[in-house]
Motif scaffolding. Sequence first.
Motif, PDB file in Angstrom:
ATOM      1  N   GLU A 164       0.828  -1.206   0.000  1.00 46.38           N
ATOM      2  CA  GLU A 164       0.000   0.000   0.000  1.00 46.38           C
ATOM      3  C   GLU A 164       0.866   1.261   0.000  1.00 46.38           C
ATOM      4  OE1 GLU A 164      -2.391  -0.484   3.432  1.00 46.38           O
ATOM      5  OE2 GLU A 164      -3.729  -1.992   2.536  1.00 46.38           O
ATOM      6  N   SER A 165       1.947   1.236   0.765  1.00 46.84           N
ATOM      7  CA  SER A 165       2.823   2.402   0.818  1.00 46.84           C
ATOM      8  C   SER A 165       3.470   2.666  -0.532  1.00 46.84           C
ATOM      9  CB  SER A 165       3.898   2.189   1.887  1.00 46.84           C
ATOM     10  OG  SER A 165       3.315   2.010   3.160  1.00 46.84           O
ATOM     11  N   LEU A 166       3.836   1.593  -1.251  1.00 50.91           N
ATOM     12  CA  LEU A 166       4.452   1.770  -2.568  1.00 50.91           C
ATOM     13  C   LEU A 166       3.460   2.408  -3.533  1.00 50.91           C
ATOM     14  CD1 LEU A 166       7.081   1.237  -4.087  1.00 50.91           C
ATOM     15  CD2 LEU A 166       6.115  -0.944  -4.832  1.00 50.91           C
ATOM     16  N   SER A 167       2.199   2.007  -3.444  1.00 54.00           N
ATOM     17  CA  SER A 167       1.176   2.629  -4.288  1.00 54.00           C
ATOM     18  C   SER A 167       1.011   4.102  -3.942  1.00 54.00           C
ATOM     19  CB  SER A 167      -0.159   1.886  -4.110  1.00 54.00           C
ATOM     20  OG  SER A 167      -0.030   0.525  -4.460  1.00 54.00           O
ATOM     21  N   GLU A 168       1.022   4.418  -2.641  1.00 52.38           N
ATOM     22  CA  GLU A 168       0.903   5.820  -2.231  1.00 52.38           C
ATOM     23  C   GLU A 168       2.069   6.656  -2.759  1.00 52.38           C
ATOM     24  OE1 GLU A 168       0.600   5.981   1.967  1.00 52.38           O
ATOM     25  OE2 GLU A 168      -1.232   4.782   2.090  1.00 52.38           O
ATOM     26  N   ILE A 169       3.279   6.083  -2.714  1.00 48.78           N
ATOM     27  CA  ILE A 169       4.458   6.810  -3.194  1.00 48.78           C
ATOM     28  C   ILE A 169       4.339   7.095  -4.675  1.00 48.78           C
ATOM     29  CG2 ILE A 169       6.931   6.568  -3.611  1.00 48.78           C
ATOM     30  CD1 ILE A 169       7.068   4.979  -0.999  1.00 48.78           C
ATOM     31  N   THR A 170       3.932   6.086  -5.434  1.00 48.85           N
ATOM     32  CA  THR A 170       3.815   6.254  -6.878  1.00 48.85           C
ATOM     33  C   THR A 170       2.776   7.314  -7.224  1.00 48.85           C
ATOM     34  OG1 THR A 170       4.380   3.912  -7.148  1.00 48.85           O
ATOM     35  CG2 THR A 170       3.421   5.027  -9.044  1.00 48.85           C
ATOM     36  N   VAL A 171       1.621   7.252  -6.556  1.00 49.20           N
ATOM     37  CA  VAL A 171       0.560   8.226  -6.827  1.00 49.20           C
ATOM     38  C   VAL A 171       1.010   9.633  -6.432  1.00 49.20           C
ATOM     39  CG1 VAL A 171      -1.766   8.930  -6.161  1.00 49.20           C
ATOM     40  CG2 VAL A 171      -1.280   6.525  -6.623  1.00 49.20           C
ATOM     41  N   ALA A 172       1.684   9.752  -5.286  1.00 51.23           N
ATOM     42  CA  ALA A 172       2.113  11.076  -4.810  1.00 51.23           C
ATOM     43  C   ALA A 172       3.085  11.728  -5.784  1.00 51.23           C
ATOM     44  CB  ALA A 172       2.748  10.943  -3.428  1.00 51.23           C
ATOM     45  N   LEU A 173       4.057  10.966  -6.276  1.00 50.01           N
ATOM     46  CA  LEU A 173       5.024  11.544  -7.206  1.00 50.01           C
ATOM     47  C   LEU A 173       4.406  11.838  -8.561  1.00 50.01           C
ATOM     48  CD1 LEU A 173       8.336   9.601  -6.484  1.00 50.01           C
ATOM     49  CD2 LEU A 173       7.923  12.038  -6.233  1.00 50.01           C
ATOM     50  N   SER A 174       3.427  11.036  -8.957  1.00 52.73           N
ATOM     51  CA  SER A 174       2.752  11.294 -10.231  1.00 52.73           C
ATOM     52  C   SER A 174       1.905  12.557 -10.140  1.00 52.73           C
ATOM     53  CB  SER A 174       1.877  10.093 -10.617  1.00 52.73           C
ATOM     54  OG  SER A 174       2.655   8.928 -10.750  1.00 52.73           O
ATOM     55  N   ALA A 175       1.247  12.725  -8.978  1.00 57.62           N
ATOM     56  CA  ALA A 175       0.345  13.872  -8.841  1.00 57.62           C
ATOM     57  C   ALA A 175       1.104  15.172  -8.585  1.00 57.62           C
ATOM     58  CB  ALA A 175      -0.647  13.616  -7.697  1.00 57.62           C
ATOM     59  N   ARG A 176       2.181  15.107  -7.797  1.00 63.31           N
ATOM     60  CA  ARG A 176       2.889  16.323  -7.407  1.00 63.31           C
ATOM     61  C   ARG A 176       4.404  16.120  -7.520  1.00 63.31           C
ATOM     62  NH1 ARG A 176      -0.605  17.967  -1.985  1.00 63.31           N
ATOM     63  NH2 ARG A 176      -2.608  18.259  -3.064  1.00 63.31           N
ATOM     64  N   PRO A 177       4.950  16.279  -8.696  1.00 65.53           N
ATOM     65  CA  PRO A 177       6.405  16.141  -8.856  1.00 65.53           C
ATOM     66  C   PRO A 177       7.134  17.367  -8.319  1.00 65.53           C
ATOM     67  CG  PRO A 177       5.400  16.725 -10.948  1.00 65.53           C
ATOM     68  CD  PRO A 177       4.266  16.561  -9.980  1.00 65.53           C
ATOM     69  N   GLU A 178       7.183  17.490  -7.002  1.00 63.09           N
ATOM     70  CA  GLU A 178       7.790  18.645  -6.358  1.00 63.09           C
ATOM     71  C   GLU A 178       8.764  18.171  -5.282  1.00 63.09           C
ATOM     72  OE1 GLU A 178       4.610  20.908  -4.740  1.00 63.09           O
ATOM     73  OE2 GLU A 178       3.402  20.812  -6.559  1.00 63.09           O
ATOM     74  N   PRO A 179       9.763  18.969  -4.949  1.00 56.53           N
ATOM     75  CA  PRO A 179      10.701  18.580  -3.881  1.00 56.53           C
ATOM     76  C   PRO A 179      10.008  18.284  -2.562  1.00 56.53           C
ATOM     77  CG  PRO A 179      11.582  20.422  -5.131  1.00 56.53           C
ATOM     78  CD  PRO A 179      10.184  20.211  -5.633  1.00 56.53           C
ATOM     79  N   ALA A 180       8.938  19.014  -2.246  1.00 61.10           N
ATOM     80  CA  ALA A 180       8.252  18.765  -0.974  1.00 61.10           C
ATOM     81  C   ALA A 180       7.657  17.369  -0.923  1.00 61.10           C
ATOM     82  CB  ALA A 180       7.152  19.810  -0.764  1.00 61.10           C
ATOM     83  N   THR A 181       7.349  16.783  -2.094  1.00 60.13           N
ATOM     84  CA  THR A 181       6.786  15.440  -2.129  1.00 60.13           C
ATOM     85  C   THR A 181       7.799  14.408  -1.645  1.00 60.13           C
ATOM     86  OG1 THR A 181       5.455  16.115  -4.034  1.00 60.13           O
ATOM     87  CG2 THR A 181       5.590  13.768  -3.585  1.00 60.13           C
TER      88      THR A 181
ATOM     89  N   LEU B 204      11.937  -1.364  -0.246  1.00 59.02           N
ATOM     90  CA  LEU B 204      12.692  -0.108  -0.233  1.00 59.02           C
ATOM     91  C   LEU B 204      13.432   0.094  -1.557  1.00 59.02           C
ATOM     92  CD1 LEU B 204      14.085  -0.256   3.403  1.00 59.02           C
ATOM     93  CD2 LEU B 204      12.381   1.336   2.523  1.00 59.02           C
ATOM     94  N   THR B 205      13.885  -1.000  -2.172  1.00 56.13           N
ATOM     95  CA  THR B 205      14.528  -0.882  -3.480  1.00 56.13           C
ATOM     96  C   THR B 205      13.527  -0.415  -4.530  1.00 56.13           C
ATOM     97  OG1 THR B 205      16.058  -2.660  -2.876  1.00 56.13           O
ATOM     98  CG2 THR B 205      15.864  -2.127  -5.218  1.00 56.13           C
ATOM     99  N   GLN B 206      12.303  -0.985  -4.493  1.00 55.27           N
ATOM    100  CA  GLN B 206      11.265  -0.519  -5.416  1.00 55.27           C
ATOM    101  C   GLN B 206      10.911   0.939  -5.145  1.00 55.27           C
ATOM    102  OE1 GLN B 206       7.914  -3.380  -6.023  1.00 55.27           O
ATOM    103  NE2 GLN B 206       9.079  -4.714  -4.675  1.00 55.27           N
ATOM    104  N   ALA B 207      10.835   1.290  -3.853  1.00 53.89           N
ATOM    105  CA  ALA B 207      10.549   2.684  -3.525  1.00 53.89           C
ATOM    106  C   ALA B 207      11.665   3.595  -4.030  1.00 53.89           C
ATOM    107  CB  ALA B 207      10.381   2.841  -2.009  1.00 53.89           C
ATOM    108  N   ALA B 208      12.923   3.121  -3.932  1.00 48.44           N
ATOM    109  CA  ALA B 208      14.043   3.909  -4.450  1.00 48.44           C
ATOM    110  C   ALA B 208      13.947   4.068  -5.963  1.00 48.44           C
ATOM    111  CB  ALA B 208      15.367   3.249  -4.063  1.00 48.44           C
ATOM    112  N   ASN B 209      13.479   3.014  -6.654  1.00 49.69           N
ATOM    113  CA  ASN B 209      13.297   3.124  -8.105  1.00 49.69           C
ATOM    114  C   ASN B 209      12.225   4.151  -8.447  1.00 49.69           C
ATOM    115  OD1 ASN B 209      15.221   1.139  -8.524  1.00 49.69           O
ATOM    116  ND2 ASN B 209      13.734  -0.517  -8.561  1.00 49.69           N
ATOM    117  N   VAL B 210      11.145   4.140  -7.655  1.00 52.10           N
ATOM    118  CA  VAL B 210      10.099   5.144  -7.879  1.00 52.10           C
ATOM    119  C   VAL B 210      10.645   6.537  -7.571  1.00 52.10           C
ATOM    120  CG1 VAL B 210       7.817   5.930  -7.125  1.00 52.10           C
ATOM    121  CG2 VAL B 210       8.266   3.493  -7.392  1.00 52.10           C
ATOM    122  N   LEU B 211      11.433   6.646  -6.499  1.00 50.24           N
ATOM    123  CA  LEU B 211      12.040   7.931  -6.170  1.00 50.24           C
ATOM    124  C   LEU B 211      12.991   8.393  -7.269  1.00 50.24           C
ATOM    125  CD1 LEU B 211      12.843   7.540  -2.365  1.00 50.24           C
ATOM    126  CD2 LEU B 211      11.227   9.136  -3.382  1.00 50.24           C
TER     127      LEU B 211
END
Length: 770
Positions: free
Chosen positions: A397-414, A524-531
């Motif tokens: 669920e957290s990985l999905s949230e990360i992906t959606v957050a970066l897609s919606a708001r590609p900003e440093p604060a994200t 965390l590796t997948q999250a790093a790839n999304v990051l």
Amino acid sequence: LFILYGVVFLWFRVPYGSPLFQWQADAHLVVEDTPEQIADLLQPGDIVLAIGGQAPVRGRPLYPQPLAVEYDFTIVRNGETLTVSVPVYAPISLKIASFLLPPALLALAGWFVGAVMLFWAHQDNLQALQAGYIFLLAAVVLIGLQGALDGVPGAWVAHSLIFILAVCWVYLGTLPRTSPLPTWARHLFLLLFALAGLLGLAMAYEALFLLPRLTSVQGLVGISLYKLGLLLSSLGLLVCVLLLAWRAVRLPRPSYMRQQLTLLLVFFAIGVFPAIFLTIIPRALFDAVLLPFTAAITLMVFIPAGYLFVIYRKGMLGLDPFFSRTIYLAILSLFVFGFYAAGLYLALRWLNLDGAAAMAPATIIFFPTLLLTIYANKPVHAFVQRLVYGNGRICEESLSEITVALSARPEPATLARIVDTLVAALAIPQAMLLVKNEAGRPVLAASVGLDTPMPPLNSTLAGATKPILRSAARLPQKAGEAFQNFSWAELFVPIVARNKQIGLLVLARPGNDGFYNAHQVSFLTQAANVLAVGSENITLFETARFLSRQALVVREQERKQLAARIHDDPLQIITYAAHELERVNSFVPAGQVNPGPDQITPVVAHLRSAATKLRHICQGLYPPFWDQGVELAVREIVRQFQVEHKLNVQLTIEGQGHDNAPEEITASTCHILTESLNNVVKHGTGAAAKVTLNWTAQSVTLRISDNGPGSADVALPYSDLLRRHHFGIVGMYEWARLVNGELRIELIEPSGVSLFFTCSLHKQAPLPLV
């Protein structure tokens, strides 16, 4: 070597057709069971006085070497001494192998696991050393027990260590642990080991001096050291399991150590329960064995394997998937096999069938067993996954949230919000996200739970492309230096894009005493790839913003140049032409044919009108009062809105000293003020505004508030403002960013909007792109 010696002797120096013996009073050999081919020669209960003319002594070869085909047995039966010639040769068979294999396999498996634990152990990994030596000792004692019964020379040495093993089993119940044993526990174990050593010396004395005289401690005092050793060893193993369960119950549920102890209990259950419920109990109640004794004994290898897993899993993530699959297959196979074997046995017993007639019931029971396998697959898999990895759904669920957050708001604060999400998902107390700027240097993009400044990052680690664990079995030297700099860190996760590291995620241990498992590192590796993808998007986004700000500067300069050129060239010409026409018209005598006043006057009026419009255009392109400083520019803008738009604006000027604001700061302030008052005019009919300008020698601050209807859109993030086409507000943010200023727009309750803009009057380096 001792285990191999015992195995080889049992397999090649003890005849396969030998009767099964037991030692009464630890010193007298008695026949317990006989093969079919010699059942008429020897009977259970016969006391053996000699084999081949040699009196049997426990701990020495029972049969004179080299082996013969048959031996003369001198026995006592019903008080009568007899000598019978007994053939002991027999070819190897499944029954013989099933008797010899369990102790050999279990001893070799225990040795293998113990040797691997010692091979991987570091000098500072005391628990791995202790567990490895305990399982090596257990393997030696096991083969020694079997060897002492069958006359393996020297087996008594290992057998006398059984009392030490009993205490070791108890000590094993304290492993693994995160803190040293209390003083009273250490003293208790020292006392137990001392008593075990004394009992071991007594057993060695018995083997060396009493047994050769065909007597024993049991014959002298009535206590069998061998039975006492077996009893104490069994009790020690039981206490080990109880200690593990007691420690697990006392720990909080999300504790990493509780998970480790629960895993050990499951390994103990896999190693012991099948032998109890599928072999021993059916044999005692129904004289039937559902699981062959060889398989049941072999499953006990799960006990040392469990300790190998829980001690080394934190440094070898590859053990997680291997052992999770092994546990899953073992539980599912035993569950399905037990159901099938029990069902088949009950069916055959109820129908009184055997042999070929059992084929039909066996086939019928196979189909419900197959259905049971299908339906039990998911629950068993879910149980094992939760047992080994914990709650994996949170990570998904957290990985999905990360992906959606970066897609919606590609900003440093994200990025900071994403780090917060990761920390919350895995209960990580400290974390840091480093992202390289345009100069290739790591800058702090986000941090959690850190008060200390960022230490220097090792250059070699900066080029890493795979996660690095502090607890890894093999840690590169440079990585060790990096962990010294980040004393709180447990895991480095590189952020890689285009096969090049662009950032680094530094994380502490999850929880208070936890370690990362394979699923967490994979997450965390997948999250790093999304990051990595998000950071690239943010870089592109920030680059686009930077270019847009540059475009603002260029456009502003072009407007200024265009206004100057219009004012200095065509406007001056038109003004001069209008003036000359008026002058000529004033000198034309009456009655001449030349154009009259009624013809020249309209031309002059058109020229005057064109000059006025051009002057207004010049002022719109670049008002001349912008060059007179912030205060005068703000006063003039407010006056224009009061006069031209009839807007009720209250202006307050606060400040002392010379108005020394640079040109770009004046332009940014004027653009922000103009756009803000335009919004009041457009969206707040009849609204009033308050403008406060505060400037000092160091900074300029502009505050604007109104009592209009307001809109929730003003508080939206930058990316959402772009999506909703609020280009006016976006422009204000860009003008503020252009001068490294700060701009905040907030709603006022119950209605209205408040704007705050401030910037330093001193030159600053451009903000880094992340």
